[in-house]
Scaffold this active site. Structure first.
Site, PDB file in Angstrom:
ATOM      1  CG  LEU A 167      -1.982  -1.065   1.329  1.00  0.00           C
ATOM      2  CD1 LEU A 167      -2.630  -1.069   2.718  1.00  0.00           C
ATOM      3  CD2 LEU A 167      -3.044  -0.836   0.272  1.00  0.00           C
ATOM      4  CG  ASP A 168      -0.066   4.829  -2.196  1.00  0.00           C
ATOM      5  OD1 ASP A 168      -0.537   5.319  -1.164  1.00  0.00           O
ATOM      6  OD2 ASP A 168      -0.667   4.857  -3.284  1.00  0.00           O
ATOM      7  CD  GLU A 169       5.173   8.448   2.781  1.00  0.00           C
ATOM      8  OE1 GLU A 169       5.567   9.096   3.766  1.00  0.00           O
ATOM      9  OE2 GLU A 169       5.707   8.543   1.650  1.00  0.00           O
ATOM     10  CB  SER A 192      -2.953   3.549   0.386  1.00  0.00           C
ATOM     11  OG  SER A 192      -3.066   4.237  -0.842  1.00  0.00           O
TER      12      SER A 192
END
Length: 199
Positions: A52-54, A56
């Protein structure tokens, strides 16, 4: 007693906003970042299953078992996301999401696979985010559920943007049959298995 080398460990976590989906970094540019390793004393060899990106949040599975990781990362296992989008999403936009839209992946045009998507009737009960989303004084927002079995980089954000409703908040709420349920941001639960059969 010697530990059984074949015994793997598995964790379910709620990744908070602002954390990277890795455990540490030697990159001097990332020393001020927050890492999963600060949430729990994880065992050696642990890996995040997908990322999950930063910005998210939500459900992230961790394991020491490469076979389990590869299976859950495959297109055999659905991942469901709740996206808070800018504006009141239309039925037309939902249909576009469901049938597939053109996004850019690594500089190339890519058409997303058909997926499940629907507008949520009410605001989902999720943990409070560390950084506040802008309020309704700046215009209305709405929530949509999107279930994918593929995972291109920032795919959900790109999909909602293409149909005219940029994502403001993104939370993964389900992987296969595993749900975040009542987990709070930063919660870590160790489990015996994920309950996802590997054929």
């Amino acid at each position: 007693m010697i530990a059984d080398k074949t015994t793997h460990r598995h964790f379910i976590i709620f990744k908070p906003f602002g954390y990277l989906s890795q455990f540490a970094s030697n990159d001097s540019k990332q020393q001020s970042k927050k890492f999963l390793g600060s949430l729990h004393d994880f065992p050696e060899g642990i890996m995040a299953i997908g990322r999950l990106d930063e910005a998210s949040e939500g459900l992230l599975l961790l394991t020491t078992d490469g076979k389990t990781s590869a299976h859950i990362n495959s297109q055999k296992v659905d991942k469901e996301y709740y996206a808070q989008v800018d504006g009141v999403i239309t039925n037309e936009a939902i249909e576009q999401l469901k049938t597939g839209v053109n996004i850019t992946v690594e500089g190339e045009l890519y058409k997303t696979k058909p997926c499940q998507a629907f507008k949520l009737k009410s605001i989902p009960d999720l943990p409070k985010r560390a950084k506040k989303i802008r309020d309704d004084r700046h215009g209305p927002t709405s929530w949509v559920s999107i279930t994918l079995n593929e995972g291109k980089f920032r795919q959900v954000r790109k999909m909602t943007s293409v149909v005219g409703f940029p994502t403001l908040r993104l939370v993964r709420v389900r992987v296969g049959a595993i749900y975040v349920n009542a987990m709070d941001a930063g919660d870590v639960i160790e489990v015996d298995a994920f309950g996802v059969s590997i054929v």
